[in-house]
Write a protein that holds these residues in place. Structure first.
Motif, PDB file in Angstrom:
ATOM      1  N   SER A  48      -2.063   1.740  -5.699  1.00  0.00           N
ATOM      2  CA  SER A  48      -1.022   1.244  -6.339  1.00  0.00           C
ATOM      3  C   SER A  48      -1.223   2.408  -8.509  1.00  0.00           C
ATOM      4  N   LEU A  49      -2.293   2.397  -8.799  1.00  0.00           N
ATOM      5  CA  LEU A  49      -2.739   3.860 -10.086  1.00  0.00           C
ATOM      6  C   LEU A  49      -2.094   4.983  -9.795  1.00  0.00           C
ATOM      7  N   TYR A  50      -2.575   5.404  -8.703  1.00  0.00           N
ATOM      8  CA  TYR A  50      -2.040   6.657  -8.058  1.00  0.00           C
ATOM      9  C   TYR A  50      -0.395   7.111  -8.470  1.00  0.00           C
ATOM     10  N   LYS A  51      -0.277   5.814  -7.233  1.00  0.00           N
ATOM     11  CA  LYS A  51       1.898   5.816  -7.482  1.00  0.00           C
ATOM     12  C   LYS A  51       1.747   5.694  -8.924  1.00  0.00           C
ATOM     13  N   HIS A  52       1.718   4.850  -9.452  1.00  0.00           N
ATOM     14  CA  HIS A  52       1.815   5.223 -11.285  1.00  0.00           C
ATOM     15  C   HIS A  52       1.799   6.349 -11.988  1.00  0.00           C
ATOM     16  N   MET A  53       0.415   7.024 -11.740  1.00  0.00           N
ATOM     17  CA  MET A  53       0.653   8.816 -12.569  1.00  0.00           C
ATOM     18  C   MET A  53       1.094   9.230 -11.578  1.00  0.00           C
ATOM     19  N   LEU A  54       2.078   9.295 -10.332  1.00  0.00           N
ATOM     20  CA  LEU A  54       2.763   9.668  -9.509  1.00  0.00           C
ATOM     21  C   LEU A  54       4.237  10.052  -9.504  1.00  0.00           C
ATOM     22  N   GLY A  55       4.912   9.056 -10.859  1.00  0.00           N
ATOM     23  CA  GLY A  55       5.423   8.231 -11.242  1.00  0.00           C
ATOM     24  C   GLY A  55       6.518   7.388  -9.369  1.00  0.00           C
ATOM     25  N   GLU A  56       5.971   7.382  -8.948  1.00  0.00           N
ATOM     26  CA  GLU A  56       6.304   6.032  -7.442  1.00  0.00           C
ATOM     27  C   GLU A  56       6.063   4.609  -7.395  1.00  0.00           C
ATOM     28  N   LYS A  57       7.024   4.300  -7.011  1.00  0.00           N
ATOM     29  CA  LYS A  57       7.312   2.941  -6.960  1.00  0.00           C
ATOM     30  C   LYS A  57       5.948   1.971  -5.775  1.00  0.00           C
ATOM     31  N   VAL A  58       5.473   1.431  -6.506  1.00  0.00           N
ATOM     32  CA  VAL A  58       4.208   0.738  -6.647  1.00  0.00           C
ATOM     33  C   VAL A  58       5.353  -0.630  -4.530  1.00  0.00           C
ATOM     34  N   THR A  59       3.879  -0.726  -3.429  1.00  0.00           N
ATOM     35  CA  THR A  59       5.543  -2.035  -2.620  1.00  0.00           C
ATOM     36  C   THR A  59       3.815  -2.979  -2.370  1.00  0.00           C
ATOM     37  N   HIS A  60       4.156  -4.026  -1.809  1.00  0.00           N
ATOM     38  CA  HIS A  60       3.244  -4.904  -0.876  1.00  0.00           C
ATOM     39  C   HIS A  60       1.973  -4.294  -0.910  1.00  0.00           C
ATOM     40  N   HIS A  61       2.263  -3.354   0.247  1.00  0.00           N
ATOM     41  CA  HIS A  61       1.466  -2.967   0.853  1.00  0.00           C
ATOM     42  C   HIS A  61      -0.108  -2.057  -0.030  1.00  0.00           C
ATOM     43  N   ASP A  62       0.505  -1.472  -1.505  1.00  0.00           N
ATOM     44  CA  ASP A  62      -0.669  -1.543  -2.137  1.00  0.00           C
ATOM     45  C   ASP A  62      -1.760  -2.757  -2.862  1.00  0.00           C
ATOM     46  N   MET A  63      -0.887  -4.121  -2.683  1.00  0.00           N
ATOM     47  CA  MET A  63      -1.373  -5.014  -3.082  1.00  0.00           C
ATOM     48  C   MET A  63      -3.042  -5.274  -2.502  1.00  0.00           C
ATOM     49  N   GLU A  64      -3.511  -4.702  -1.172  1.00  0.00           N
ATOM     50  CA  GLU A  64      -4.236  -4.980  -0.056  1.00  0.00           C
ATOM     51  C   GLU A  64      -5.929  -3.719  -0.694  1.00  0.00           C
ATOM     52  N   ALA A  65      -5.306  -2.839  -1.864  1.00  0.00           N
ATOM     53  CA  ALA A  65      -6.713  -2.300  -2.605  1.00  0.00           C
ATOM     54  C   ALA A  65      -6.718  -3.014  -3.571  1.00  0.00           C
ATOM     55  N   ILE A  66      -6.447  -3.745  -4.096  1.00  0.00           N
ATOM     56  CA  ILE A  66      -6.405  -4.632  -5.245  1.00  0.00           C
ATOM     57  C   ILE A  66      -7.258  -5.630  -4.507  1.00  0.00           C
ATOM     58  N   ASP A  67      -6.756  -6.615  -4.237  1.00  0.00           N
ATOM     59  CA  ASP A  67      -6.775  -8.246  -3.872  1.00  0.00           C
ATOM     60  C   ASP A  67      -6.750  -7.819  -1.926  1.00  0.00           C
ATOM     61  N   PRO A  68      -7.634  -8.194  -1.771  1.00  0.00           N
ATOM     62  CA  PRO A  68      -7.000  -7.753  -0.311  1.00  0.00           C
ATOM     63  C   PRO A  68      -6.352  -9.638   0.387  1.00  0.00           C
ATOM     64  N   ASP A  69      -7.594 -10.202   0.237  1.00  0.00           N
ATOM     65  CA  ASP A  69      -7.049 -11.802   0.604  1.00  0.00           C
ATOM     66  C   ASP A  69      -6.067 -11.909   0.334  1.00  0.00           C
ATOM     67  N   TYR A  70      -5.782 -11.408  -1.026  1.00  0.00           N
ATOM     68  CA  TYR A  70      -4.123 -12.528  -1.657  1.00  0.00           C
ATOM     69  C   TYR A  70      -2.929 -10.991  -0.683  1.00  0.00           C
TER      70      TYR A  70
END
Length: 177
Positions: A48-70
């Motif tokens: 998600s942070l890479y996507k912010h760097m590149l101006g891309e929209k985050v999706t719920h799939h990006d949450m996996e890298a931050i909080d796998p259980d969530y």
């Protein structure tokens, strides 16, 4: 993957330090300078942070890298009927910081609007956007303000190149001449 590599993501609780935004600007400058000069960074950021760097929209799939259980819980919400899960959700989320809890509306009056089968995808999108963008928007903005943006970023998007996301980001962040 977060299992074998430490990844970095801004924490919304960094605001406890009054100087936190200057630290994010500083890190942005260091990263930007390294990329501009072609130095490899042995630092890994969340997707998600890479996507912010590149101006891309985050999706719920990006949450996996931050909080796998969530992320797994969010997938269950999407894949199974809410009634079977025994969930009574509203368009709000709880913020637990330093011993305090606060209910935050994801949409106007969200704490009074039920999540249903018809709108649960919208709920998942909003709660992920809150956690990966809204809650840390000051930190992201400060990081990006500090970043020296090489012209190569203007030519690429995550969807315009056939490489996988990891290879693409590796190419961008480790091999710029």
């Amino acid at each position: 993957s977060t299992e074998d590599v430490c990844t970095f993501q801004p924490n919304h609780n960094s605001k406890i330090n009054p100087e936190h935004l200057s630290y994010f600007r500083f890190v942005g400058r260091i990263v930007g300078k390294a990329v501009l000069d072609g130095y490899f960074l042995d630092a890994h950021f969340t997707r998600s942070l890479y996507k912010h760097m590149l101006g891309e929209k985050v999706t719920h799939h990006d949450m996996e890298a931050i909080d796998p259980d969530y992320y797994k819980n969010l997938k269950m919400i999407l894949e199974y009927p809410l009634e079977d899960l025994g969930l009574d959700l509203t368009f709000s989320t709880e913020d637990h910081s330093f011993g305090w809890s606060e209910t935050l509306d994801l949409i106007p009056n969200g704490r009074n609007i039920a999540v249903t089968e018809a709108n649960k995808e919208k709920y998942v999108g909003l709660v992920c956007n809150y956690r990966m963008t809204t809650a840390i928007q000051e930190q992201i903005k400060a990081y990006l303000e500090g970043k020296i943006k090489p012209p190569i970023f203007n030519r690429f998007t995550l969807t315009s190149h056939p490489l996988t996301l990891n290879n693409y980001l590796w190419l961008i962040f480790s091999r710029i001449p």
